[in-house]
Design a protein around this motif. Structure first.
Motif, PDB file in Angstrom:
ATOM      1  N   UNK A  71     -15.415-101.037  54.116  1.00 37.16           N
ATOM      2  CA  UNK A  71     -15.928-101.433  56.681  1.00 37.16           C
ATOM      3  C   UNK A  71     -14.649-101.004  57.664  1.00 37.16           C
ATOM      4  N   UNK A  72     -13.625-100.851  57.133  1.00 38.90           N
ATOM      5  CA  UNK A  72     -12.420-101.085  57.816  1.00 38.90           C
ATOM      6  C   UNK A  72     -12.622 -99.867  58.513  1.00 38.90           C
ATOM      7  N   UNK A  73     -12.665 -99.132  58.568  1.00 37.48           N
ATOM      8  CA  UNK A  73     -12.781 -97.725  59.272  1.00 37.48           C
ATOM      9  C   UNK A  73     -14.181 -98.279  60.454  1.00 37.48           C
ATOM     10  N   UNK A  74     -15.608 -99.148  60.025  1.00 43.72           N
ATOM     11  CA  UNK A  74     -16.653 -98.668  61.388  1.00 43.72           C
ATOM     12  C   UNK A  74     -15.858-100.274  62.196  1.00 43.72           C
ATOM     13  N   UNK A 139     -21.525 -95.871  48.774  1.00 38.67           N
ATOM     14  CA  UNK A 139     -22.559 -95.576  49.993  1.00 38.67           C
ATOM     15  C   UNK A 139     -21.515 -95.421  51.569  1.00 38.67           C
ATOM     16  N   UNK A 140     -22.352 -94.417  52.431  1.00 36.78           N
ATOM     17  CA  UNK A 140     -22.415 -94.516  53.230  1.00 36.78           C
ATOM     18  C   UNK A 140     -22.658 -96.424  54.318  1.00 36.78           C
ATOM     19  N   UNK A 141     -21.795 -97.225  55.416  1.00 40.02           N
ATOM     20  CA  UNK A 141     -22.603 -98.023  55.190  1.00 40.02           C
ATOM     21  C   UNK A 141     -23.502 -97.773  56.734  1.00 40.02           C
ATOM     22  N   UNK A 142     -23.562 -95.969  57.432  1.00 43.70           N
ATOM     23  CA  UNK A 142     -25.219 -95.761  57.877  1.00 43.70           C
ATOM     24  C   UNK A 142     -26.016 -95.912  57.275  1.00 43.70           C
ATOM     25  N   UNK A 143     -26.407 -96.126  55.964  1.00 40.15           N
ATOM     26  CA  UNK A 143     -27.129 -96.202  55.172  1.00 40.15           C
ATOM     27  C   UNK A 143     -28.263 -97.136  54.904  1.00 40.15           C
ATOM     28  N   UNK A 144     -28.264 -97.837  55.952  1.00 39.96           N
ATOM     29  CA  UNK A 144     -28.388 -99.576  55.574  1.00 39.96           C
ATOM     30  C   UNK A 144     -28.910 -99.693  53.854  1.00 39.96           C
ATOM     31  N   UNK A 145     -30.346 -99.445  54.115  1.00 41.47           N
ATOM     32  CA  UNK A 145     -31.117 -99.824  52.535  1.00 41.47           C
ATOM     33  C   UNK A 145     -30.261 -99.077  51.075  1.00 41.47           C
ATOM     34  N   UNK A 146     -29.358 -98.263  51.640  1.00 40.53           N
ATOM     35  CA  UNK A 146     -29.160 -97.548  50.368  1.00 40.53           C
ATOM     36  C   UNK A 146     -28.044 -98.607  49.900  1.00 40.53           C
ATOM     37  N   UNK A 196     -31.454-110.793  61.757  1.00 41.76           N
ATOM     38  CA  UNK A 196     -30.169-111.011  62.281  1.00 41.76           C
ATOM     39  C   UNK A 196     -29.596-109.508  62.892  1.00 41.76           C
ATOM     40  N   UNK A 197     -30.369-108.348  62.840  1.00 43.38           N
ATOM     41  CA  UNK A 197     -29.907-107.261  63.049  1.00 43.38           C
ATOM     42  C   UNK A 197     -31.076-106.725  64.391  1.00 43.38           C
ATOM     43  N   UNK A 198     -31.896-107.390  64.182  1.00 43.25           N
ATOM     44  CA  UNK A 198     -33.148-107.155  65.451  1.00 43.25           C
ATOM     45  C   UNK A 198     -33.129-107.202  66.621  1.00 43.25           C
ATOM     46  N   UNK A 199     -33.079-105.859  67.261  1.00 43.37           N
ATOM     47  CA  UNK A 199     -32.510-104.819  68.467  1.00 43.37           C
ATOM     48  C   UNK A 199     -33.435-104.335  69.226  1.00 43.37           C
ATOM     49  N   UNK A 202     -29.673-101.021  70.760  1.00 40.70           N
ATOM     50  CA  UNK A 202     -28.301-101.042  69.954  1.00 40.70           C
ATOM     51  C   UNK A 202     -27.115-100.445  70.520  1.00 40.70           C
ATOM     52  N   UNK A 203     -26.352-100.812  70.670  1.00 36.45           N
ATOM     53  CA  UNK A 203     -25.171-100.955  70.930  1.00 36.45           C
ATOM     54  C   UNK A 203     -24.160 -99.606  70.357  1.00 36.45           C
ATOM     55  N   UNK A 204     -23.943 -99.173  71.037  1.00 35.45           N
ATOM     56  CA  UNK A 204     -23.411 -97.634  70.645  1.00 35.45           C
ATOM     57  C   UNK A 204     -22.663 -97.784  69.284  1.00 35.45           C
ATOM     58  N   UNK A 205     -22.558 -97.414  68.246  1.00 40.38           N
ATOM     59  CA  UNK A 205     -22.742 -97.608  66.556  1.00 40.38           C
ATOM     60  C   UNK A 205     -23.411 -98.701  65.684  1.00 40.38           C
ATOM     61  N   UNK A 206     -23.991 -99.357  66.637  1.00 40.86           N
ATOM     62  CA  UNK A 206     -24.404-100.634  65.860  1.00 40.86           C
ATOM     63  C   UNK A 206     -25.275-100.291  65.298  1.00 40.86           C
ATOM     64  N   UNK A 207     -25.374-101.135  63.741  1.00 37.90           N
ATOM     65  CA  UNK A 207     -26.082-100.936  62.550  1.00 37.90           C
ATOM     66  C   UNK A 207     -27.425-101.332  62.683  1.00 37.90           C
ATOM     67  N   UNK A 208     -29.146-100.997  62.721  1.00 38.03           N
ATOM     68  CA  UNK A 208     -29.878-102.336  62.438  1.00 38.03           C
ATOM     69  C   UNK A 208     -30.806-101.422  61.364  1.00 38.03           C
ATOM     70  N   UNK A 209     -31.736-102.628  60.928  1.00 35.01           N
ATOM     71  CA  UNK A 209     -33.111-101.563  60.433  1.00 35.01           C
ATOM     72  C   UNK A 209     -34.282-101.370  61.126  1.00 35.01           C
ATOM     73  N   UNK A 210     -33.588-102.039  62.148  1.00 36.51           N
ATOM     74  CA  UNK A 210     -35.224-100.962  63.218  1.00 36.51           C
ATOM     75  C   UNK A 210     -34.549 -99.573  63.037  1.00 36.51           C
ATOM     76  N   UNK A 211     -33.592 -98.704  62.914  1.00 37.41           N
ATOM     77  CA  UNK A 211     -33.646 -97.472  63.160  1.00 37.41           C
ATOM     78  C   UNK A 211     -34.828 -96.544  61.508  1.00 37.41           C
ATOM     79  N   UNK A 212     -34.340 -98.079  60.755  1.00 39.91           N
ATOM     80  CA  UNK A 212     -35.219 -97.282  58.961  1.00 39.91           C
ATOM     81  C   UNK A 212     -36.696 -97.531  59.660  1.00 39.91           C
TER      82      UNK A 212
END
Length: 292
Positions: A71-74, A139-146, A196-199, A202-212
């Protein structure tokens, strides 16, 4: 390099709460295996459980390091204060740390061939995932389920490692009750992963399962998973009526956190509640294992 490792541990794997959590995991899940195993001899933690706790402490540190490298770049964009992203430690430092940790955990488990094989497999899988991401960025970190599906075999193998340790201590054969215990643990950990990711925002760029799953769907899964875990424990364990409250007690924390989130309209789910739930579950499983 030792100083850089120390700065990394302080920033990414602080001994409190990381070490108590690792030890609670080792003792709690082993107690769970004892609680669901019929006709099991009385289980008491000993040197084997202590060995497993030290092994998990080191393994979780290495998994944290591998996640930080991936996750270094993120983190450079969204969490620049983290030790690796800030330059306090280098990727090479973490690779050397993982090499040293690998040698240590293999040495710790050299006397148990089955446990050694599971740990070696877990290390090999983590190395494979990190290599694939480094070379293919998949896989891309933005693809949370994968990403979850790809990474989850690593903690799953740690559960199997603890099962191998338990079987060696009790001289029992593997069976379906071990599978039941692993399912109970997996369902409990689903709550931690999602809650732990329920919001609500979201903050800019934040990853959350709420998007899924959406907000209601994420909350529903995050609350259903520990309930199902508890039901399986009550039904499948050698639990007397007097011990049922001990099995159910951890559900208090998700219930309180859910009530606070909905009724008080807080922006985020309580950041401490999911980890405390799992820590309390480990503690109760440990107590159940000792009760027989």
């Amino acid at each position: 390099m030792i100083r850089r490792w120390a700065r990394y541990v302080a920033g990414s794997y602080p001994p409190l709460p990381s070490v108590p959590f690792a030890w609670a995991w080792a003792y709690g899940v082993t107690g769970l295996f004892a609680a669901v195993q019929p006709h099991s001899p009385p289980w008491r933690p000993g040197l084997s459980t202590l060995n497993a706790a030290v092994t998990l402490t080191v393994m979780l540190l290495m998994m944290r390091a591998a996640d930080d490298v991936r996750d270094l770049e993120y983190d450079r964009r969204h969490n620049p204060e983290r030790p690796l992203a800030s330059g306090a430690v280098s990727v090479r430092d973490l690779l050397v740390l993982c090499a040293a940790g690998t040698a240590l955990v293999l040495a710790l488990n050299a006397g148990n061939p089955v446990a050694l094989a599971v740990i070696a497999g877990q290390l090999a899988y983590c190395a494979l995932v990190l290599s694939v991401y480094h070379w293919l960025h998949w896989p891309s970190g933005d693809r949370l389920l994968l990403s979850l599906a790809v990474s989850y075999p690593a903690p799953l193998l740690l559960h199997l490692y603890l099962y191998a340790r338990y079987l060696d201590t009790t001289s029992l054969d593997p069976g379906r009750h071990g599978v039941l215990a692993v399912v109970i643990v997996v369902l409990a950990s689903v709550h931690l992963e999602l809650a732990k990711k329920i919001t609500r925002r979201r903050r800019p760029g934040e990853r959350s399962y709420v998007d899924v799953f959406g907000l209601s769907g994420t909350i529903g899964i995050a609350l259903a998973a520990p309930v199902l875990s508890t039901v399986l424990l009550v039904v499948g364990a050698r639990t007397t009526p007097a011990l049922v409250p001990l099995a159910v007690l951890p559900l208090v924390l998700p219930a309180l956190a859910g009530w606070q989130f909905w009724r008080k309209r807080t922006l985020r789910w309580s950041p401490l509640a999911p980890g405390l739930y799992l820590l309390l579950a480990f503690t109760c499983w440990f107590a159940l294992g000792l009760s027989y």
